[in-house]
Each structure stands twice: as structure tokens, then as C-alpha cells.
Design a protein around this motif. Structure first.
Motif, PDB file in Angstrom:
ATOM      1  N   ASN A  46     -21.245  16.550 -12.660  1.00 13.26           N
ATOM      2  CA  ASN A  46     -21.534  15.357 -12.555  1.00 13.26           C
ATOM      3  C   ASN A  46     -20.490  14.338 -13.311  1.00 13.26           C
ATOM      4  O   ASN A  46     -21.009  13.297 -13.420  1.00 13.26           O
ATOM      5  CB  ASN A  46     -23.002  15.256 -13.918  1.00 13.26           C
ATOM      6  CG  ASN A  46     -23.947  16.208 -13.383  1.00 13.26           C
ATOM      7  OD1 ASN A  46     -24.362  16.353 -12.434  1.00 13.26           O
ATOM      8  ND2 ASN A  46     -24.527  16.930 -14.639  1.00 13.26           N
ATOM      9  N   ILE A  47     -19.468  14.810 -13.520  1.00 12.98           N
ATOM     10  CA  ILE A  47     -18.266  13.973 -14.258  1.00 12.98           C
ATOM     11  C   ILE A  47     -17.050  14.162 -13.425  1.00 12.98           C
ATOM     12  O   ILE A  47     -16.452  15.256 -13.004  1.00 12.98           O
ATOM     13  CB  ILE A  47     -17.941  14.357 -15.913  1.00 12.98           C
ATOM     14  CG1 ILE A  47     -19.394  14.249 -16.423  1.00 12.98           C
ATOM     15  CG2 ILE A  47     -16.812  13.737 -16.166  1.00 12.98           C
ATOM     16  CD1 ILE A  47     -19.261  14.926 -17.808  1.00 12.98           C
ATOM     17  N   LYS A  52     -17.328  25.883 -19.117  1.00 13.25           N
ATOM     18  CA  LYS A  52     -17.686  24.335 -19.448  1.00 13.25           C
ATOM     19  C   LYS A  52     -17.287  23.277 -18.393  1.00 13.25           C
ATOM     20  O   LYS A  52     -17.861  22.493 -18.125  1.00 13.25           O
ATOM     21  CB  LYS A  52     -17.176  24.182 -20.693  1.00 13.25           C
ATOM     22  CG  LYS A  52     -17.627  22.937 -21.406  1.00 13.25           C
ATOM     23  CD  LYS A  52     -17.300  22.753 -23.040  1.00 13.25           C
ATOM     24  CE  LYS A  52     -17.835  21.400 -23.506  1.00 13.25           C
ATOM     25  NZ  LYS A  52     -17.420  21.189 -24.835  1.00 13.25           N
ATOM     26  N   GLU A 109     -17.085  12.785 -26.017  1.00 11.35           N
ATOM     27  CA  GLU A 109     -17.847  14.003 -26.425  1.00 11.35           C
ATOM     28  C   GLU A 109     -17.540  14.107 -28.091  1.00 11.35           C
ATOM     29  O   GLU A 109     -16.523  13.966 -28.493  1.00 11.35           O
ATOM     30  CB  GLU A 109     -17.231  15.285 -25.761  1.00 11.35           C
ATOM     31  CG  GLU A 109     -17.892  16.504 -26.114  1.00 11.35           C
ATOM     32  CD  GLU A 109     -17.066  17.835 -25.788  1.00 11.35           C
ATOM     33  OE1 GLU A 109     -17.850  18.587 -25.175  1.00 11.35           O
ATOM     34  OE2 GLU A 109     -15.854  17.775 -26.197  1.00 11.35           O
ATOM     35  N   TYR A 138     -24.028  24.887 -21.151  1.00 12.87           N
ATOM     36  CA  TYR A 138     -23.233  23.996 -20.635  1.00 12.87           C
ATOM     37  C   TYR A 138     -23.978  23.102 -19.535  1.00 12.87           C
ATOM     38  O   TYR A 138     -23.834  21.682 -19.437  1.00 12.87           O
ATOM     39  CB  TYR A 138     -21.857  24.212 -20.062  1.00 12.87           C
ATOM     40  CG  TYR A 138     -20.854  25.022 -21.142  1.00 12.87           C
ATOM     41  CD1 TYR A 138     -20.877  24.435 -22.668  1.00 12.87           C
ATOM     42  CD2 TYR A 138     -20.205  26.052 -20.941  1.00 12.87           C
ATOM     43  CE1 TYR A 138     -20.125  25.163 -23.482  1.00 12.87           C
ATOM     44  CE2 TYR A 138     -19.350  26.700 -21.863  1.00 12.87           C
ATOM     45  CZ  TYR A 138     -19.435  26.478 -23.248  1.00 12.87           C
ATOM     46  OH  TYR A 138     -18.716  26.754 -24.507  1.00 12.87           O
ATOM     47  N   TYR A 196     -19.611  20.927 -16.343  1.00 15.24           N
ATOM     48  CA  TYR A 196     -19.581  19.595 -16.384  1.00 15.24           C
ATOM     49  C   TYR A 196     -18.957  18.633 -15.309  1.00 15.24           C
ATOM     50  O   TYR A 196     -19.385  17.551 -15.205  1.00 15.24           O
ATOM     51  CB  TYR A 196     -18.621  19.044 -17.521  1.00 15.24           C
ATOM     52  CG  TYR A 196     -19.234  19.165 -18.985  1.00 15.24           C
ATOM     53  CD1 TYR A 196     -19.540  17.853 -19.628  1.00 15.24           C
ATOM     54  CD2 TYR A 196     -19.749  20.242 -19.278  1.00 15.24           C
ATOM     55  CE1 TYR A 196     -19.919  18.052 -21.125  1.00 15.24           C
ATOM     56  CE2 TYR A 196     -20.440  20.447 -20.663  1.00 15.24           C
ATOM     57  CZ  TYR A 196     -20.476  19.602 -21.610  1.00 15.24           C
ATOM     58  OH  TYR A 196     -20.996  19.228 -22.524  1.00 15.24           O
ATOM     59  N   ILE A 238     -26.862  13.619 -16.323  1.00 15.21           N
ATOM     60  CA  ILE A 238     -25.632  12.695 -16.982  1.00 15.21           C
ATOM     61  C   ILE A 238     -24.655  12.444 -15.754  1.00 15.21           C
ATOM     62  O   ILE A 238     -24.389  13.396 -15.094  1.00 15.21           O
ATOM     63  CB  ILE A 238     -24.890  13.359 -17.972  1.00 15.21           C
ATOM     64  CG1 ILE A 238     -25.660  13.363 -19.267  1.00 15.21           C
ATOM     65  CG2 ILE A 238     -23.595  12.400 -18.332  1.00 15.21           C
ATOM     66  CD1 ILE A 238     -25.040  14.115 -20.477  1.00 15.21           C
ATOM     67  N   LEU A 289     -14.858  11.618 -18.889  1.00 12.90           N
ATOM     68  CA  LEU A 289     -15.300  12.177 -20.373  1.00 12.90           C
ATOM     69  C   LEU A 289     -14.123  12.623 -20.919  1.00 12.90           C
ATOM     70  O   LEU A 289     -12.983  12.896 -20.422  1.00 12.90           O
ATOM     71  CB  LEU A 289     -16.070  13.647 -19.744  1.00 12.90           C
ATOM     72  CG  LEU A 289     -16.469  14.102 -21.290  1.00 12.90           C
ATOM     73  CD1 LEU A 289     -18.145  14.919 -21.213  1.00 12.90           C
ATOM     74  CD2 LEU A 289     -15.557  15.401 -21.789  1.00 12.90           C
ATOM     75  N   LEU A 294     -21.666  11.660 -26.079  1.00 15.97           N
ATOM     76  CA  LEU A 294     -22.599  12.861 -25.761  1.00 15.97           C
ATOM     77  C   LEU A 294     -22.289  13.599 -26.915  1.00 15.97           C
ATOM     78  O   LEU A 294     -21.472  14.150 -27.345  1.00 15.97           O
ATOM     79  CB  LEU A 294     -22.031  13.371 -24.383  1.00 15.97           C
ATOM     80  CG  LEU A 294     -22.718  14.690 -24.246  1.00 15.97           C
ATOM     81  CD1 LEU A 294     -24.156  14.829 -24.091  1.00 15.97           C
ATOM     82  CD2 LEU A 294     -22.156  15.663 -22.998  1.00 15.97           C
ATOM     83  N   ARG A 319     -27.884  16.005 -27.132  1.00 16.22           N
ATOM     84  CA  ARG A 319     -27.902  17.297 -26.583  1.00 16.22           C
ATOM     85  C   ARG A 319     -27.744  18.608 -27.568  1.00 16.22           C
ATOM     86  O   ARG A 319     -27.169  19.637 -27.258  1.00 16.22           O
ATOM     87  CB  ARG A 319     -26.997  17.588 -25.235  1.00 16.22           C
ATOM     88  CG  ARG A 319     -27.299  16.467 -24.227  1.00 16.22           C
ATOM     89  CD  ARG A 319     -28.520  16.939 -23.433  1.00 16.22           C
ATOM     90  NE  ARG A 319     -29.417  15.800 -22.826  1.00 16.22           N
ATOM     91  CZ  ARG A 319     -28.847  15.438 -21.388  1.00 16.22           C
ATOM     92  NH1 ARG A 319     -28.003  16.270 -21.067  1.00 16.22           N
ATOM     93  NH2 ARG A 319     -29.437  14.739 -20.988  1.00 16.22           N
ATOM     94  N   GLN A 359     -26.412  20.725 -21.355  1.00 10.52           N
ATOM     95  CA  GLN A 359     -25.578  19.737 -22.290  1.00 10.52           C
ATOM     96  C   GLN A 359     -25.445  18.540 -21.335  1.00 10.52           C
ATOM     97  O   GLN A 359     -25.549  17.395 -21.586  1.00 10.52           O
ATOM     98  CB  GLN A 359     -24.329  20.138 -22.812  1.00 10.52           C
ATOM     99  CG  GLN A 359     -24.394  21.170 -23.980  1.00 10.52           C
ATOM    100  CD  GLN A 359     -23.040  21.790 -24.638  1.00 10.52           C
ATOM    101  OE1 GLN A 359     -22.029  21.368 -23.808  1.00 10.52           O
ATOM    102  NE2 GLN A 359     -22.940  22.333 -25.913  1.00 10.52           N
ATOM    103  N   SER A 360     -24.983  19.003 -20.119  1.00 13.24           N
ATOM    104  CA  SER A 360     -24.543  18.051 -18.944  1.00 13.24           C
ATOM    105  C   SER A 360     -25.481  17.597 -17.964  1.00 13.24           C
ATOM    106  O   SER A 360     -25.133  16.790 -17.065  1.00 13.24           O
ATOM    107  CB  SER A 360     -23.373  18.498 -18.420  1.00 13.24           C
ATOM    108  OG  SER A 360     -23.541  19.773 -17.687  1.00 13.24           O
TER     109      SER A 360
END
Length: 519
Positions: free
Chosen positions: A248-249, A241, A113, A217, A245, A224, A229, A143, A166, A220-221
């Protein structure tokens, strides 16, 4: 409502006015705030504890800057604001739909990040990890989420790989989440109006803050996919956040950026999976961080200046080549510091800083063989107090002025013997390089920063502002002394206990996560 002995009664924050204010507001209106939390649970899949902590985070945040908005129950005005915001959300979603066909999905293993293309986090933190994991052919990308509108990829300092831009996500919201929020929560306004009338608290304002984070947020994500991360922007993380996130992470790793003082945003609600802190002292300051696992490893920014394979507290090999005797850390005493530290007497701070500068000037004039560096933040060379300090030291040939940022700062720290400091977090990181730091807290001018420098000690000067006392202390710290070595060794162990390369530790964790995912 009186609630006692729950998890919000945190020993280390029992005297913190902002946390006490957060507790009081939440507890007095718990039923209504829980209604907001439950709405997030039902509509957006939040876990209940995470949802509650998201509400607490917003109450805490407004204690610093917008407390009056929290109690502004002008229902008509805030209802109009709510409707205007929702109109913007709809327009933003439609706008993002226009170029969504051109956006590409990203699938990678590790994401860094990044907040700033120049003075990048990659250059200061991630590069050391990257060296370790790149040899394993692990796919990596950056990112970029720094504020501002920019649809064009920017070059990231020191990074040569792919970048997911992003930067626009704070204003241009992804169409999926925009439409969902618009149709799910437009009519929730009536419930917020009802709650605001009952308790005289502006629930419309709090809920808009929650929605803004949710929209940002998610935007942003989205699109992805990654297994890990890594972020050195630890105090920008919060429960919402993390929730967005984590869709996907798989795992989120935070690295401590600066010293953990009593500013609540650097010690509370930093939701993540793994947190790598400077020391156990920093870990003990954190609270309400979800199920994060903490590790103390020291500061990444010290890595270039540590002797390879020599990381124990008793190793002073990196002290042998000292190009300078003293590094003087300029302080931003003319910036607006009161916004985050409302109890601060900034006039007293400025007066104490002037006294320090005068004492240091007299010391260098009297000791021309002593070599010194005056160090200010990059971009502050033409600002106060640096511009006046340059004039003060005119005619003094044993001092040079430099501007530094991030890890460049420690190039000068590592080649010195003593660091003179008031409230910069550089002082704590200097311990990790086995340096003797002299903290100046004349007349308690820095007590509000809560850096544990309230009492006179070998490394702290408080009440005695006379030049003679200053000279005696500097002469002592520049001398050879086993007692001083032991004293500063304890400070290093407490605040910056670097035992081995933190980059190696995090890289091993990443490799372990990726290996487990394959099993």
C-alpha cells in the motif's frame, strides 16, 4: 552441507558468534528452510530472496533468546501449540470482522510511523522534516503501532494532525489475512512435522514466528494508501514488514535511530527503499538490506543544537556558550544486559563503573570550579546506579543531576566541553556537536559492545584506572589544543559526519518522490 564464498560470508561478521550460528543452522538444513521460504512465495507472493531473508532473520533472532526452542522437536507438544495458535488466529479474525465496518480507509501522501505517544519519534525526528514539507501542503498522518491494546486514538507528543491507531494489531488480526492464513496453512502442519522429524529442527516454531509477523504487519498496514512512509524505528524493520507495507506504500524511508553497533538487529535485514544513516561507518556495517539506497547525513536529534547554515566539520561556533564543563553519562549497568550480550561480564562492568564514579567524585572535589552535569535516562532517577550516585556526590556543590530523553539530552551536551561516557550511543552523537568525548573502558569491561574503544587513545581510557591518570586526561580534554581539535574532527567525520541539515535532505527526497509520482 558445506557452502563457501556465498553472500552470507560477510567480512564484518566473520567473528560474530550469532551470525556464525545463523549461517551454520541455515546451511546445515538449507533444503528444509528453503521449503518454508517457497511456501511463503507461493501462498503470500513473497519474492524468493526476501522470503529466504525472512527465514534467516528468524534463525538469527532465536540465537539471542530462544535457541533451545529451535531444537525442541517434541512434535506432539508443538503440534498442539500450532493448532491452538490457529484457533486463536480464527477467533482474532472473527473479532476484527465485528468492528471492521466502522474502520475508515486512509489515503494520504506521507505517513510517520510512531511507536510511542510520549517521548515520541515525531518530537525527536519527524518534526524537523514536517516543517519543511508542510509548507508544500503535503497531506501527512501518523501511524501509531506501539505494542498494547488500545482502540482509542492517543495524543502524540508535538503532533497535531490525524492519527491512524493500529496499536491492537499484534493481537487483533485483520479478518482477511486471518482467514487466509487459517485456510492456507492449517494443514501445512503435516509438512512441518515431516521436516522436523527429518532434521531435528523445530520448523513449526520458526514458521509460527514467520506467520505472526505476516499477520501483524498486514493488520498494521491494511486500508492505508500512501506514497511515502518515514520511520525512525529502523531496527524494527525486517523483510516481512517491508513486503506487507509495500502493498500500500510506494516508498519506505528509514532514519537511523541509534549508533550501529554489532547487535545484528540494528545492522541486518533492514529492508527499505531509502536509509539515512549517521555516517559511512554505519552504512558499511549494514548487510542484507534488500535493495535499499543508503545516505550518510548525521543524527536528526542534533538539529536543534546546530548553528543554522553551519554544518561543516571545521565549524566550532556552537562551542562558544558552554554552561557546563563536563557531562557525565550515567550507565544502566544494573539492567539485564547479558540477554543481548551473552559474553558480557556484568560484574566487571559494574566494578569499572564504580571506579569511574569514584574518580569523577574525587576530581570534582579537588576542582570545585569545574561545573558538571550528571545525566541519566528519564525514569532512571530512582533506579540504580543513579540513586547510589546521588549519595556519593552529596556535599559536592559543582554537580547537578538531571533526567533526559531523546533530543533533550543534547541540550546539556551542546552546552558542555567534555562528555564522559562508557557505552552509551550518546557519545557518538556528541561528536556531531564538536564535543570531546572521553570513553571509559576500564579493564576491557565494554569490549563486548564493540564500540571501537578497545585500545588506549586520547579519547579512550582502558588499563589505567588510577585517579591521577583520570585527572590528567580530563585536564587535557578541558584545555585548548589544536591537536585535540584535529583528533576529534576525525572522529566526527567517521562517526557523525553532519554536513547539512538531515531534515532538509530527507524533505527534498520526499518532494522528489511525490513529484515523480505525478509525472
Amino acid at each position: 552441507m558445506n557452502i563457501e564464498h556465498d553472500e552470507l560470508d560477510i567480512d564484518g561478521l566473520s567473528n560474530n558468534e550469532y551470525w556464525k550460528g545463523t549461517q551454520s543452522i541455515y546451511r546445515d538444513n538449507k533444503h528444509c528452510f528453503d521449503s518454508l521460504s517457497e511456501n511463503l512465495v507461493k501462498k503470500y507472493g513473497f519474492e524468493r530472496k526476501l522470503s529466504r531473508d525472512s527465514v534467516l532473520y528468524e534463525i538469527m533472532s532465536v540465537q539471542y533468546k530462544n535457541n533451545k526452542n529451535l531444537f525442541d522437536v517434541n512434535i506432539l507438544v508443538w503440534s498442539l501449540i500450532y493448532l491452538m495458535v490457529f484457533l486463536f488466529i480464527l477467533v482474532s479474525g472473527l473479532f476484527s470482522l465485528c468492528f471492521s465496518f466502522f474502520s475508515k480507509k486512509s489515503h494520504t501522501e506521507v505517513i510517520y510511523e510512531e511507536m510511542w505517544p510520549t517521548k515520541s519519534l515525531y518530537n525527536r525526528f519527524y518534526e524537523y522534516i514536517d516543517v519543511k514539507i508542510s509548507s508544500e501542503n503535503i497531506r501527512r498522518t501518523v501511524l501509531l503501532i506501539s505494542p498494547g491494546i488500545n482502540f482509542i486514538n492517543e495524543k502524540i507528543q508535538s503532533w497535531k494532525g490525524p492519527v491512524i491507531n493500529r496499536r491492537y494489531s499484534g493481537l487483533v488480526f485483520n479478518f482477511r489475512i486471518s482467514f487466509r492464513v487459517f485456510f492456507c496453512d492449517l494443514l501445512y502442519l503435516f509438512s512441518l512435522i515431516k521436516l522436523s522429524k527429518i532434521n531435528k529442527v523445530n520448523y513449526i516454531y520458526i514458521y509460527l514466528r514467520l506467520l505472526r509477523k505476516l499477520l501483524t504487519y498486514y493488520s498494521q498496514s491494511h486500508d492505508i494508501k500512501a506514497r511515502v512512509l518515514i520511520s525512525a524505528s529502523d531496527y524494527y524493520w525486517n523483510p516481512i514488514k517491508y513486503h506487507m507495507y509495500k502493498r500500500n506504500i510506494n516508498k519506505i524511508i528509514l532514519l537511523q535511530h541509534n549508533h550501529c553497533d554489532d547487535y545484528l538487529h540494528v545492522r541486518m535485514f533492514q529492508y527499505c527503499d531509502y536509509y539515512y544513516a549517521h555516517s559511512q561507518q554505519s552504512i558499511n556495517k549494514h548487510a542484507l538490506c534488500g535493495s535499499a539506497k543508503f545516505f550518510n547525513v548525521g543524527s536528526f536529534q542534533l538539529i536543534p543544537y546546530m548553528v543554522e547554515n553551519k554544518w561543516n566539520d571545521n565549524d566550532n561556533d556552537n562551542d562558544n556558550d558552554n554552561d557546563n564543563d563536563i557531562v557525565f553519562v550515567s550507565q544502566t549497568v544494573f539492567d539485564n544486559l547479558v540477554s543481548n550480550c551473552k559474553e558480557l561480564d556484568q560484574g566487571k562492568l559494574q566494578d569499572s563503573y564504580k571506579t569511574l564514579v569514584d574518580n569523577f567524585y574525587n576530581y570534582l572535589k579537588k576542582n570545585p570550579s569545574v561545573k558538571a552535569v550528571y545525566m541519566s535516562k528519564t525514569g532512571y532517577g530512582d533506579n540504580q546506579p543513579t540513586v547510589d550516585d546521588r549519595k556519593t556526590f552529596e556535599g559536592i556543590n559543582n554537580i547537578k543531576f538531571v533526567e533526559t530523553n531523546g533530543k533533550e539530552t543534547f541540550k546539556f551536551i551542546s552546552s558542555s566541553k567534555v562528555v564522559i561516557n562508557m557505552y552509551s550511543t550518546v557519545g557518538f552523537e556528541s561528536y556531531g556537536l564538536n564535543k570531546r568525548v572521553l570513553w571509559i573502558n576500564y579493564n576491557g569491561c565494554c569490549d563486548v559492545f564493540n564500540f571501537n574503544t578497545d585500545d588506549e587513545d586520547i579519547h579512550v581510557m582502558t588499563s589505567n584506572t588510577d585517579y591521577d591518570a583520570f585527572e590528567d586526561r580530563l585536564n587535557l580534554l578541558l584545555s585548548e589544543s589544536d591537536i585535540l581539535d584535529v583528533h576529534y574532527g576525525k572522529l566526527k567525520q567517521k562517526y557523525m559526519n553532519v554536513c547539512k541539515s538531515p531534515a532538509n535532505i530527507v524533505a527534498s527526497q520526499i518532494e522528489s518522490i511525490l513529484k515523480d509520482d505525478h509525472v
